[in-house]
Write a protein that holds these residues in place. Structure first.
Motif, PDB file in Angstrom:
ATOM      1  N   UNK A 185      -2.985   9.481 -17.247  1.00 51.02           N
ATOM      2  CA  UNK A 185      -2.890   9.387 -15.793  1.00 51.02           C
ATOM      3  C   UNK A 185      -3.679  10.484 -15.096  1.00 51.02           C
ATOM      4  N   UNK A 186      -3.984  11.547 -15.807  1.00 46.23           N
ATOM      5  CA  UNK A 186      -4.838  12.587 -15.259  1.00 46.23           C
ATOM      6  C   UNK A 186      -6.273  12.069 -15.164  1.00 46.23           C
ATOM      7  N   UNK A 187      -6.663  11.255 -16.152  1.00 46.44           N
ATOM      8  CA  UNK A 187      -8.015  10.688 -16.160  1.00 46.44           C
ATOM      9  C   UNK A 187      -8.145   9.549 -15.150  1.00 46.44           C
ATOM     10  N   UNK A 188      -7.189   8.629 -15.191  1.00 46.21           N
ATOM     11  CA  UNK A 188      -7.196   7.486 -14.286  1.00 46.21           C
ATOM     12  C   UNK A 188      -5.790   7.360 -13.696  1.00 46.21           C
ATOM     13  N   UNK A 189      -5.573   7.807 -12.463  1.00 46.97           N
ATOM     14  CA  UNK A 189      -4.233   7.776 -11.864  1.00 46.97           C
ATOM     15  C   UNK A 189      -3.729   6.361 -11.643  1.00 46.97           C
ATOM     16  N   UNK A 190      -2.412   6.227 -11.609  1.00 47.28           N
ATOM     17  CA  UNK A 190      -1.783   4.923 -11.411  1.00 47.28           C
ATOM     18  C   UNK A 190      -2.078   4.405 -10.005  1.00 47.28           C
ATOM     19  N   UNK A 191      -2.449   3.153  -9.917  1.00 47.42           N
ATOM     20  CA  UNK A 191      -2.785   2.551  -8.635  1.00 47.42           C
ATOM     21  C   UNK A 191      -1.558   2.473  -7.732  1.00 47.42           C
ATOM     22  N   UNK A 192      -1.641   2.996  -6.504  1.00 46.24           N
ATOM     23  CA  UNK A 192      -0.505   2.894  -5.578  1.00 46.24           C
ATOM     24  C   UNK A 192      -0.413   1.482  -5.018  1.00 46.24           C
ATOM     25  N   UNK A 214      10.850   8.006 -18.146  1.00 43.48           N
ATOM     26  CA  UNK A 214      11.653   8.879 -19.000  1.00 43.48           C
ATOM     27  C   UNK A 214      12.908   9.382 -18.292  1.00 43.48           C
ATOM     28  N   UNK A 215      13.593   8.477 -17.597  1.00 45.36           N
ATOM     29  CA  UNK A 215      14.846   8.813 -16.955  1.00 45.36           C
ATOM     30  C   UNK A 215      14.695   9.501 -15.610  1.00 45.36           C
ATOM     31  N   UNK A 216      13.469   9.727 -15.159  1.00 46.28           N
ATOM     32  CA  UNK A 216      13.236  10.379 -13.869  1.00 46.28           C
ATOM     33  C   UNK A 216      12.530   9.404 -12.931  1.00 46.28           C
ATOM     34  N   UNK A 217      12.839   9.527 -11.649  1.00 50.81           N
ATOM     35  CA  UNK A 217      12.176   8.681 -10.666  1.00 50.81           C
ATOM     36  C   UNK A 217      11.211   9.537  -9.870  1.00 50.81           C
ATOM     37  N   UNK A 218       9.990   9.039  -9.712  1.00 53.55           N
ATOM     38  CA  UNK A 218       8.979   9.802  -8.992  1.00 53.55           C
ATOM     39  C   UNK A 218       8.052   8.856  -8.242  1.00 53.55           C
ATOM     40  N   UNK A 219       7.275   9.434  -7.348  1.00 51.73           N
ATOM     41  CA  UNK A 219       6.309   8.643  -6.599  1.00 51.73           C
ATOM     42  C   UNK A 219       4.909   9.040  -7.022  1.00 51.73           C
ATOM     43  N   UNK A 220       4.026   8.050  -7.156  1.00 46.19           N
ATOM     44  CA  UNK A 220       2.642   8.348  -7.477  1.00 46.19           C
ATOM     45  C   UNK A 220       1.935   8.845  -6.229  1.00 46.19           C
ATOM     46  N   UNK A 221       0.933   9.700  -6.449  1.00 47.05           N
ATOM     47  CA  UNK A 221       0.110  10.204  -5.355  1.00 47.05           C
ATOM     48  C   UNK A 221      -1.099   9.286  -5.244  1.00 47.05           C
ATOM     49  N   UNK A 280     -11.794  10.658 -10.395  1.00 43.79           N
ATOM     50  CA  UNK A 280     -12.177   9.390 -11.014  1.00 43.79           C
ATOM     51  C   UNK A 280     -12.304   8.302  -9.956  1.00 43.79           C
ATOM     52  N   UNK A 281     -13.223   7.374 -10.195  1.00 45.47           N
ATOM     53  CA  UNK A 281     -13.398   6.252  -9.275  1.00 45.47           C
ATOM     54  C   UNK A 281     -12.382   5.150  -9.547  1.00 45.47           C
ATOM     55  N   UNK A 282     -11.943   5.034 -10.788  1.00 47.00           N
ATOM     56  CA  UNK A 282     -11.048   3.945 -11.163  1.00 47.00           C
ATOM     57  C   UNK A 282      -9.583   4.345 -11.147  1.00 47.00           C
ATOM     58  N   UNK A 283      -8.730   3.383 -11.429  1.00 49.31           N
ATOM     59  CA  UNK A 283      -7.286   3.615 -11.462  1.00 49.31           C
ATOM     60  C   UNK A 283      -6.682   2.871 -12.647  1.00 49.31           C
ATOM     61  N   UNK A 284      -5.456   3.230 -12.938  1.00 52.62           N
ATOM     62  CA  UNK A 284      -4.666   2.519 -13.938  1.00 52.62           C
ATOM     63  C   UNK A 284      -3.813   1.458 -13.241  1.00 52.62           C
ATOM     64  N   UNK A 285      -3.737   0.300 -13.853  1.00 50.03           N
ATOM     65  CA  UNK A 285      -2.876  -0.762 -13.350  1.00 50.03           C
ATOM     66  C   UNK A 285      -1.649  -0.846 -14.251  1.00 50.03           C
ATOM     67  N   UNK A 286      -0.479  -1.108 -13.671  1.00 56.72           N
ATOM     68  CA  UNK A 286       0.736  -1.300 -14.458  1.00 56.72           C
ATOM     69  C   UNK A 286       0.933  -2.792 -14.622  1.00 56.72           C
ATOM     70  N   UNK A 314      -6.565   0.223 -17.640  1.00 56.40           N
ATOM     71  CA  UNK A 314      -7.621   0.654 -16.718  1.00 56.40           C
ATOM     72  C   UNK A 314      -8.169  -0.533 -15.920  1.00 56.40           C
ATOM     73  N   UNK A 315      -8.497  -0.274 -14.678  1.00 53.98           N
ATOM     74  CA  UNK A 315      -8.925  -1.333 -13.760  1.00 53.98           C
ATOM     75  C   UNK A 315     -10.059  -2.188 -14.325  1.00 53.98           C
ATOM     76  N   UNK A 316     -11.013  -1.561 -15.021  1.00 54.62           N
ATOM     77  CA  UNK A 316     -12.151  -2.303 -15.552  1.00 54.62           C
ATOM     78  C   UNK A 316     -12.181  -2.310 -17.084  1.00 54.62           C
TER      79      UNK A 316
END
Length: 360
Positions: free
Chosen positions: A73-80, A91-98, A118-124, A259-261
């Motif tokens: 996620x440091x390389x390609x952050x999760x898509x908001x 892992x049992x914690x709730x957080x918000x993506x930036x 990075x230009x791209x993002x991670x998709x869940x 990854x998006x692509x």
């Protein structure tokens, strides 16, 4: 002025690029990555064929390790989401993506590097694998859901249950092959119905010729019992999913990052950062021969498609190439002298599909 130490890394796949990036962010050693092809990612690359992106190897990004998940996620952050930051359970914690750009910039600052976001993002994405059997689609791995039982029919379901009970009560004591591994955990009927043909089509080798150890590593704790327990937990589960999924068997993972692509985008991004931080990546560079001075490796001789030779000197040497390639490189040196007691005899005893080895 003290000379900067260098590390020669064979292979620009996930292992080689990760090693190079970690050396740059954690040490003062300069990595020089040598890749025989022209692309990044090895068997985890994405090929662009006439505008269509095709995944060659592994494409699902998931891990039960906090460190690995954060690294990706440091390389390609999760898509908001379209509505703003996404709340996820991890892992049992709730957080918000930036938002993507902010998170990548923050990660770059945290690692004290001057790398652009990075230009791209991670998709869940949710996992969905199915087998076509009896002219119907069945979930894979077998979910033993109401839908699966209805498609199998009463008689087949009865035989599967009876076969499993028999295997549970009278398991094969000496478990040597993958066939025996499957039968002990699923029963002979379910093995013959799903696992046998599927596994042999994917790997091209009969199950009775594959080691049971491979099954233990690939499928780990998966069995009829773990599948039933997973289905029960899923039925009563409330709220969002945990993308870490630490309590889930690997073969039952239902969510993964993508990854998006395509997966190749991840390793192209890592390669870009390595170059921006001062590392080197040479393509069309085939490892040919280790050059030693007594018992110490001093350099690596390479060649390009034109037949030109080039020597790379280094203080550390890593190989992430397939074993067959490692053997050829080491053998050329071993014909002249033995390195740390690792000569022809050692080479002939290895039968792994691929590895990440360090040569020193």
């Amino acid at each position: 002025m003290k000379r900067r130490q260098t590390a020669i890394i064979i292979g620009a796949g996930p292992a080689g690029l990760t090693a190079a990036y970690e050396l740059l962010t954690r040490t003062g050693i300069k990595p020089i990555v040598l890749e025989k092809s022209t692309y990044m990612g090895g068997i985890s690359r994405t090929v662009n064929y006439k505008g269509n992106r095709i995944d060659i190897g592994g494409h699902r990004f998931f891990s039960k390790s906090d460190r690995v998940m954060e690294w990706w996620l440091q390389m390609l952050p999760l898509q908001p989401s379209a509505g703003g930051p996404v709340a996820i359970k991890y892992h049992g914690m709730e957080r918000e993506t930036i938002p993507s750009a902010s998170r990548a910039a923050a990660a770059a600052t945290a690692t004290a590097t001057l790398v652009a976001p990075a230009d791209g993002v991670m998709l869940l994405r949710g996992r969905k694998s199915r087998i076509y059997y009896l002219r119907r689609f069945f979930d894979y791995p077998i979910s033993l859901s109401k839908d699966t039982l209805l498609k199998l029919g009463l008689w087949r379901t009865f035989k599967v249950g009876l076969s499993y009970v028999r295997s549970a009560l009278f398991p094969i004591k000496k478990e040597e092959t993958l066939e025996q591994f499957f039968i002990n955990r699923f029963g002979r009927e379910l093995y013959g119905t799903f696992f046998k043909s599927y596994t042999e089509k994917v790997w091209g080798v009969p199950c009775n010729q594959i080691s049971a150890e491979w099954g233990a590593q690939r499928i780990k704790g998966l069995s009829v019992w773990s599948t039933l327990m997973h289905a029960a937990r899923k039925a009563f589960k409330k709220g969002g999913g945990n993308i870490g999924q630490k309590g889930t068997e690997t073969s039952l993972i239902e969510q993964f990052l993508y990854p998006e692509f395509g997966p190749g985008q991840m390793w192209e991004e890592v390669a870009r950062r390595i170059k921006e931080m001062g590392g080197e990546i040479h393509t069309d560079c085939r490892a040919e021969r280790l050059i030693t001075d007594g018992w110490q490796v001093r350099a690596l001789e390479t060649s390009n498609p034109m037949g030109d030779r080039k020597t790379f000197e280094g203080d550390y040497f890593f190989s992430t190439a397939p074993d067959t390639r490692d053997h050829a490189v080491v053998r050329r040196c071993a014909t002249e002298k033995r390195i740390g007691g690792f000569g022809r005899t050692g080479l002939q005893g290895l039968h792994h599909r691929r590895s990440s080895a360090a040569l020193a």
